[in-house]
Design an enzyme around this catalytic site. Structure first.
Site, short mmCIF file in Angstrom:
data_model
loop_
_atom_site.label_atom_id
_atom_site.label_comp_id
_atom_site.label_asym_id
_atom_site.label_seq_id
_atom_site.Cartn_x
_atom_site.Cartn_y
_atom_site.Cartn_z
N CYS A 1 0.87 -1.19 0.00
CA CYS A 1 0.00 0.00 0.00
C CYS A 1 0.90 1.23 0.00
O CYS A 1 2.06 1.14 -0.40
CB CYS A 1 -0.97 -0.02 1.18
SG CYS A 1 -0.18 0.00 2.80
N ASN B 1 2.31 1.45 4.36
CA ASN B 1 2.63 0.16 5.01
C ASN B 1 2.35 0.19 6.52
O ASN B 1 3.04 -0.48 7.30
CB ASN B 1 4.08 -0.27 4.73
CG ASN B 1 4.40 -1.72 5.12
OD1 ASN B 1 5.54 -2.06 5.46
ND2 ASN B 1 3.42 -2.59 5.09
N CYS C 1 -1.33 0.70 7.42
CA CYS C 1 -2.77 0.42 7.55
C CYS C 1 -3.18 -0.80 6.73
O CYS C 1 -3.38 -1.88 7.26
CB CYS C 1 -3.61 1.63 7.15
SG CYS C 1 -3.36 3.08 8.22
N ARG C 2 -3.33 -0.63 5.41
CA ARG C 2 -3.92 -1.69 4.58
C ARG C 2 -3.02 -2.90 4.37
O ARG C 2 -3.47 -4.04 4.54
CB ARG C 2 -4.35 -1.11 3.22
CG ARG C 2 -5.49 -0.13 3.31
CD ARG C 2 -5.63 0.67 2.04
NE ARG C 2 -4.47 1.54 1.84
CZ ARG C 2 -4.26 2.27 0.76
NH1 ARG C 2 -5.11 2.23 -0.24
NH2 ARG C 2 -3.21 3.06 0.68
N SER C 3 -1.76 -2.69 3.97
CA SER C 3 -0.95 -3.87 3.63
C SER C 3 -0.55 -4.72 4.84
O SER C 3 -0.55 -5.96 4.72
CB SER C 3 0.25 -3.51 2.76
OG SER C 3 1.12 -2.62 3.39
N ASP D 1 -8.10 3.78 1.29
CA ASP D 1 -7.15 4.20 2.32
C ASP D 1 -7.92 4.73 3.53
O ASP D 1 -8.65 5.72 3.41
CB ASP D 1 -6.27 5.31 1.72
CG ASP D 1 -5.17 5.75 2.65
OD1 ASP D 1 -5.21 5.38 3.84
OD2 ASP D 1 -4.28 6.47 2.19
P1 4NP Z 1 -1.74 2.81 4.15
O1 4NP Z 1 -2.36 4.17 4.73
O2 4NP Z 1 -1.20 3.16 2.77
O3 4NP Z 1 -2.89 1.89 4.10
O4 4NP Z 1 -0.65 2.38 5.12
C1 4NP Z 1 -1.65 5.36 4.87
C2 4NP Z 1 -0.79 5.55 5.91
C3 4NP Z 1 -0.12 6.75 6.07
C4 4NP Z 1 -0.33 7.75 5.14
C5 4NP Z 1 -1.18 7.56 4.07
C6 4NP Z 1 -1.83 6.37 3.93
N1 4NP Z 1 0.32 9.00 5.31
O5 4NP Z 1 0.01 9.95 4.56
O6 4NP Z 1 1.20 9.13 6.21
#
Ligand code: 4NP
Length: 153
Positions: A8, A11, A13-15, A122
């Protein structure tokens, strides 16, 4: 042994949620798989999953507190059999990084199930129910991916 990498943006939240759900389902099924997850961005390198993702995953029976964030690299396209992108933007970033002699199969994670959505949204800047929705989608896609992998081997 089949190796699977979930990717994702951050790294956190989703992955990592996808990795936690998929590894539990694979273990339950006795499938011989190795799992990892990574982000296209480096911002959260070395960090634990977001506490909201940890809570949602643990509530659904998937502890992910052992996981740590890292950034995806070109070597991953040789180290893993499957690379699963959580959304189209992740997919496009991975396509741009993919070396010409990549041996990994790159796909959108939700293409492995019959969910109408094509992307795992997201949840980072959204409400708490976004994290539960990630679990729902990731459980569906993990079951489909596991079936795809085990039917090939
Ligand atoms: P992820 O979510 O891609 O599912 O891990 C996010 C985590 C952090 C951020 C964006 C999306 N960020 O902007 O810091």
């Amino acid at each position: 042994m089949t190796s699977v990498l979930f990717v994702c943006l951050g790294n956190i939240c989703r992955s990592p949620t996808a990795e936690g759900v998929f590894r539990a389902m694979a273990a339950q099924a006795g499938a011989d798989v190795a799992t990892d997850s990574a982000g296209t961005a480096s911002w959260h390198r070395g960090k634990s999953p977001d506490p909201r993702s940890q809570a949602a995953a643990a509530a659904a029976g998937y502890p992910i507190d052992d996981l740590r964030a890292r950034q995806v690299s070109t070597e991953d396209f040789h180290r893993f059999d499957y690379i699963l992108a959580m959304d189209q933007s992740n997919f496009d970033d991975l396509e741009a990084l993919r070396p010409a002699d990549s041996t990994a199969k790159l796909s959108l994670f939700l293409s492995h199930c019959d969910e109408p959505a094509t992307e795992v949204p997201d949840p980072y800047y959204g409400e708490a129910d976004g994290f539960a929705e990630v679990i729902r989608l990731v459980e569906k896609a993990s079951a489909g991916l596991l079936q795809d992998i085990t039917s090939r081997s």
